[in-house]
Motif scaffolding. Structure first.
Motif, PDB file in Angstrom:
ATOM      1  N   THR A 259       0.948  -1.262   0.137  1.00 47.34           N
ATOM      2  CA  THR A 259      -0.112   0.093  -0.018  1.00 47.34           C
ATOM      3  C   THR A 259       0.937   1.254  -0.056  1.00 47.34           C
ATOM      4  N   THR A 277      -4.928   3.221  -6.467  1.00 47.29           N
ATOM      5  CA  THR A 277      -5.288   2.064  -5.946  1.00 47.29           C
ATOM      6  C   THR A 277      -5.064   0.865  -6.869  1.00 47.29           C
ATOM      7  N   LYS A 621      -6.193   2.972   0.492  1.00 46.93           N
ATOM      8  CA  LYS A 621      -7.050   1.751   0.109  1.00 46.93           C
ATOM      9  C   LYS A 621      -5.908   0.577   0.255  1.00 46.93           C
TER      10      LYS A 621
END
Length: 624
Positions: A259, A277, A621
């Protein structure tokens, strides 16, 4: 680091097809499906004494064979020609035939009641230890080895392109790790390498799978993958469960790292190249296979805390150090623990740099030519941090090989293949700033302060943690190929899906129907089981923590260096000396005090980083 270094059978480090290359086979009964031979056709009676005689004869024969085979394969790997390819194929076919013959006979003798425990263990190792077994069909062993040799050489001679110009494997790996390259250049290199090297291998690889599966069935296994998973002192099902457990323990840390890195790449390249994302584009991570991401550390390092303050390659260059000096540093670490120096033949016979006049396999590997003291490494060393670490890793194989060289032939291997990979890696974890000061590469005034620990840990995680899902999926793909759930027409789609599911990684563009991207990874055409590298990532932190505890280290685990601690060396030596003579939990317990593989030491090592990543990832996210 580059594609992970290779170790096959200690005495036959070139082609896994030829010998007993997976150590420490499961202590289980012989498979009922093994073909029965008439007792009159057996070399020794079907008695406990006959089994012991068979083992002794097989060990002597294989010992003598592997010395010659290792010499031939060394020449083939360091001087690739049509002639050396043919020589290697012939000698390895002999090895395959011998290994299959002994595996089939071992299955018969292993069923005898009342066997001596040592004999029973050796029989199980011989039965389960093949990497690619050829069936007894006339010509099958020769065909298998011709295919395997062809695949190995195709990889060694493979080239991609950069700005339209050919570039060899060693150089393209280095350029994939160059953070100055543009996304377009990275995409060209990634695509051309996989198209040029991988795609032509597909049909040969499918043939190889069919032949090897037929051989595995003759030995009583469902397929080659089941046979591989039987080599860990546990059932295939238990092994699969153990690896999945270890992955689940470490997955949250990987997702946090993924991430964070994705967000930084998005900041650098924008949504058109790397969206904020979803999965990460494979070619942007500084490695041809996105298996280790450390080369792009400069692109994602946070200001201040992320500045490690030094680069090992630059430190070496500043002091005028070359490839041989780097190997001397590696030897010096092991000497500091009390291990005797490397033999003079090591320095005379190893390949340290890429010759200018011929094709060689540059992929780093460690070799034990004579099962005694003719140990070597084969590399194309460049003066950089990656190869400095790789040298420490390869020498770990060599010191392990020498430690157990007095054991019977069948035990000339690690407690399991993950052990062999983990030894050098846990030594390399001790390449801390303090160690660099001790060997005179880094001035103490330039040792990063504690506020730089985030950078040090992030840099480590981008290799150690980033690797975990890749380390697992390579063999998960092959297990599927071998059991038939992945068919030739879905080879590439399945590979791409596993990389997406486990790594959160996708190719930089659509892949054609002819693609065979797995072939662009050395260990696929090289037929080297890969689970060992996943296990090694876990084991190295267990070994490292044990060594630091033994050395009385009291600070943060990631700052520990046990360089110069001969007590650690003595205890380590005892574990290495065991070779494959005992089940791996015995060896693990001898050094660490525990019998179970655990990711807890790894998580302890990276705990400060995990805390920091959680802070950085707020609002992002997670996952893909």
């Amino acid at each position: 680091m580059k594609s992970l270094p290779l170790l096959l059978k200690p005495s036959l480090a070139a082609l896994a097809v030829a010998m007993l290359a997976v150590p420490a086979a499961a202590e289980t009964a012989a498979p009922e499906a093994a073909p029965a031979a008439a007792e009159a056709d057996l070399p020794f009676p079907l008695t406990a004494e006959g089994a012991a005689q068979f083992v002794a004869a097989a060990e002597k024969d294989m010992f003598d064979y592997t010395v010659e085979a290792s010499q031939v394969n060394w020449v083939n790997n360091t001087y690739i020609t049509d002639d050396t390819d043919a020589m290697a194929a012939r000698i390895n076919a002999v090895g395959t035939e011998k290994s299959v013959k002994y595996a089939l006979l071992s299955a018969r003798y292993a069923a005898i009641p009342g066997l001596d425990a040592d004999v029973a263990r050796k029989l199980n190792i011989m039965r389960n230890g093949l990497v690619l077994p050829a069936p007894t069909t006339p010509g099958a062993a020769t065909e298998l080895n011709e295919i395997a040799t062809r695949l190995n050489s195709q990889y060694g001679k493979g080239k991609g392109t950069l700005n339209g110009k050919p570039i060899n494997g060693s150089d393209i790996e280095a350029e994939m790790g160059n953070p100055e390259r543009t996304p377009a250049e990275l995409k060209e290199m990634w695509t051309s390498w996989h198209d040029n090297v991988g795609a032509p291998m597909k049909d040969d690889y499918a043939k190889l799978v069919g032949i090897a599966n037929a051989g595995a069935k003759e030995l009583g296994f469902d397929n080659v993958g089941a046979m591989w998973r039987s080599g860990y002192d546990m059932s295939p099902e238990e092994f699969t469960a153990m690896t999945e457990r270890l992955w689940e323990e470490t997955k949250p840390l990987y997702i946090a790292l993924h991430t964070y890195v994705r967000a930084q790449l998005n900041k650098k390249y924008g949504d058109a190249v790397q969206p904020r994302t979803g999965p990460i584009r494979a070619d942007l991570l500084g490695n041809m296979w996105a298996q280790e991401w450390g080369n792009i550390y400069p692109l994602v390092a946070p200001a201040g805390a992320g500045d490690v303050g030094y680069d090992i390659g630059e430190l070496l260059a500043a002091k005028g150090k070359g490839p041989l000096d780097m190997v001397k540093y590696g030897e010096g670490f092991y000497s500091s623990l009390g291990f005797k120096p490397l033999p003079e033949t090591f320095w005379q016979r190893s390949q340290f740099t890429k010759p200018a006049d011929r094709e060689v396999v540059c992929h780093a590997s460690a070799w034990d030519i004579d099962n005694k003291d003719d140990i070597r490494i084969k590399m194309c060393i460049k003066v950089n941090a990656d190869d400095f670490i790789t040298i420490h890793h390869e020498l770990g194989h060599n010191y392990y090989q020498r430690a157990y060289n007095a054991r019977p032939f069948t035990y000339l291997n690690g407690a399991n293949d993950g052990f062999h990979e983990a030894i050098g890696d846990f030594i390399a974890l001790s390449i801390t700033p303090e160690y660099l000061v001790q060997i005179g590469l880094l001035d103490r005034a330039n040792v990063p302060s504690a506020d730089k620990d985030t950078g040090l840990l992030l840099r480590q995680a981008m290799d150690k943690i980033a690797f975990l899902p890749f380390g697992l999926l390579v063999d998960k793909w092959r297990w599927g190929v071998f059991d038939g759930s992945i068919t030739p027409d879905t080879y590439n789609d399945a590979w791409v899906k596993l990389k997406r599911d486990y790594q959160g990684i996708v190719p930089p563009g659509d892949r054609p129907e002819t693609a065979f991207d797995p072939g662009g990874k050395y260990h696929i055409p090289g037929n080297t089981p890969y689970a060992r590298y996943f296990l090694a990532r876990i084991l190295q932190f267990q070994f490292y923590k044990a060594a630091c505890d033994q050395a009385g280290w009291k600070g943060p685990l990631h700052r520990c260096s046990f360089y110069g601690n001969k007590e650690v060396g003595a205890k380590l030596g005892k574990m290495l000396d065991m070779g494959a003579s005992k089940p791996w939990p015995d060896a693990l317990e001898a050094f660490t005090g525990t019998r179970e593989m655990s990711a807890k030491p790894m998580l302890e090592y990276f705990a400060p980083l995990m805390k920091w990543l959680k802070e950085q990832n707020k609002g992002e996210k997670a996952g893909w």
